[in-house]
Design an enzyme around this catalytic site. Sequence first.
Site, PDB file in Angstrom:
ATOM      1  N   GLU A 170      37.749 -54.233  -2.507  1.00  9.86           N
ATOM      2  CA  GLU A 170      37.221 -54.266  -1.137  1.00  9.86           C
ATOM      3  C   GLU A 170      35.717 -54.441  -1.271  1.00  9.86           C
ATOM      4  OE1 GLU A 170      38.981 -54.344   1.501  1.00  9.86           O
ATOM      5  OE2 GLU A 170      40.920 -53.627   0.812  1.00  9.86           O
TER       6      GLU A 170
ATOM      7  N   CYS B 264      30.406 -52.638   6.122  1.00  7.64           N
ATOM      8  CA  CYS B 264      30.939 -53.830   5.464  1.00  7.64           C
ATOM      9  C   CYS B 264      31.492 -54.817   6.485  1.00  7.64           C
ATOM     10  CB  CYS B 264      32.018 -53.441   4.450  1.00  7.64           C
ATOM     11  SG  CYS B 264      33.324 -52.423   5.137  1.00  7.64           S
TER      12      CYS B 264
END
Length: 501
Positions: free
Chosen positions: A245, A279
Amino acid sequence: MTAVHTPGAPWVEDGQLVSTNPATGAEAGRFPVASADDVAGAVERAREAGRWWAGLGFAGRKARLLRWRALLAQQITELADLVNRESGKPAAEAIVEAIAAIEHVDWSARNARRVLGPRKVRSRPVLAEFSAHLEYQPFGVVGVIGPWNYPVVTPLGSIAYALAAGNAVVYKPSEYTPAVGQWLVDSFARVVPEHPVFEIVHGLGDVGAALCRSGVGKVAFTGSTATARKVMAACAETLTPVLMEAGGKDAMIVDSDADLDRAAEAAVWGGLTNAGQTCIGIERVYAVEPVYDAFVTKVVERAEKLTVGAGKGADIGPITMPAQLDIIRRHIDDALARGGRAVLGGPESVQPPYVKPTILVDVPEDSAAVREETFGPTLTIRRVRDADEAVELANAVPYGLGGSVFGRRRAVAIARRLRSGMSAINSALTFVGMSTLPFGGVGDSGFGRIHGEDGLREFGRAKAITQRRGPSVLPAQTFERTPKDVDRIVKVVKLLYGRTR
Ligand code: NDP
């Protein structure tokens, strides 16, 4: 020995990692730095504990994970205060983060058996004499490496699913948020005191690297794309599978039939929440010609009202990593030097440890502010001809994590065309708390999925079993077949598969 350290950044003193609040410098906690041997010891203890944990079965684990979820919910404000003290994140934002994490603990606990448990699957005609069975077995120990920006929901997005799948976990939190990591581990130990199923190792990047080489069954990494490459290289040495990720540069598209107030509200929140250190934060907006001017005005009206500071009630807290301030400053300077304009804020917005909201327009697409992860409370907004141009520009960066679309008639079609793992229509970031949906990126944003059914499957190895339930009508897989058998098999295959439909 006391090392010289950057104010606001953690440092190591006498073998202890010292964590501080980036706004005030107040100490948030001290934790022993793990050596490579300590990491190996933690993995070994977890391996032993993992056997007990796996042996509890889905029901036993579910009961304990739901007790943990209840404790997290009861202590949500205590947890949010700690996040605020350690990372500077406003407490209300920390609560929003914790809610999503609690939801993931709940869903993964409740759904692990259905998704991963043993089940019969259909046989195929050529092997009709066998039954087929599938289950997902735990890896044993999963290593989780996490970032500082969402120190609760980001690691728990892997940890809760890994635990529900029957694994033990060794967690390496970011050096910027060890206290939050320790709190999570301690809270779990309160509801599962029997064995150290969820272990923690503190330290800098080398501790994460040691975890990659420790022989864990899988590594779930969340962090920057640059570190993701190092983690993959380290894991490649032992063929340890990885879930990645990584970073993002998410775009929002505002179409001509969008509700502009809602779109502006979502752009400001999606772009500036957690001081833009998200993010899946919106970093770029593409608004179509007819609505562009009104949209920019509405964004500026909202963004200029936000409060910036260390107080618990502030909208925007400090930049957690001091080094990020230089990146944000560079992106703003570069955007302006290359013809962009700041319609709110500008270079003077960077007032360490804070950055005030900055809205940039007319920024060239090849500038750093458009192509690189800024991780600050800034937004670029660009006027585009139509939704097609918006999609083309949105997809023109190497990242592909999330994204947002505001509009009505074409919104779903646009969302599908975005090169990203997730899209939110008429909202921003909402997919992260939707535990029924997978979360993850494409390209430089990584691969693999946390959350949802796919997220559960990441933490189990598919185990396939076939079982004979009768004699073979078409005995192909044996040396005892006769030429007549082979003729019959060929006839059946032609009958079954020889047609074009
Ligand atoms: P980093 O990549 O700097 O660090 C992530 C973790 O990796 C930290 O625990 C770090 O330890 C550790 N680490 C550093 N070097 C190594 C190494 N060589 N081997 C193993 N582990 C190592 O990211 P940040 O903490 O700065 O987090 C911000 C980034 O994370 C942003 O790019 C953001 O987009 C991304 N992110 C992605 C999310 C997603 O779901 N896709 C969610 C949240 C953030 P230490 O801190 O001690 O150096």
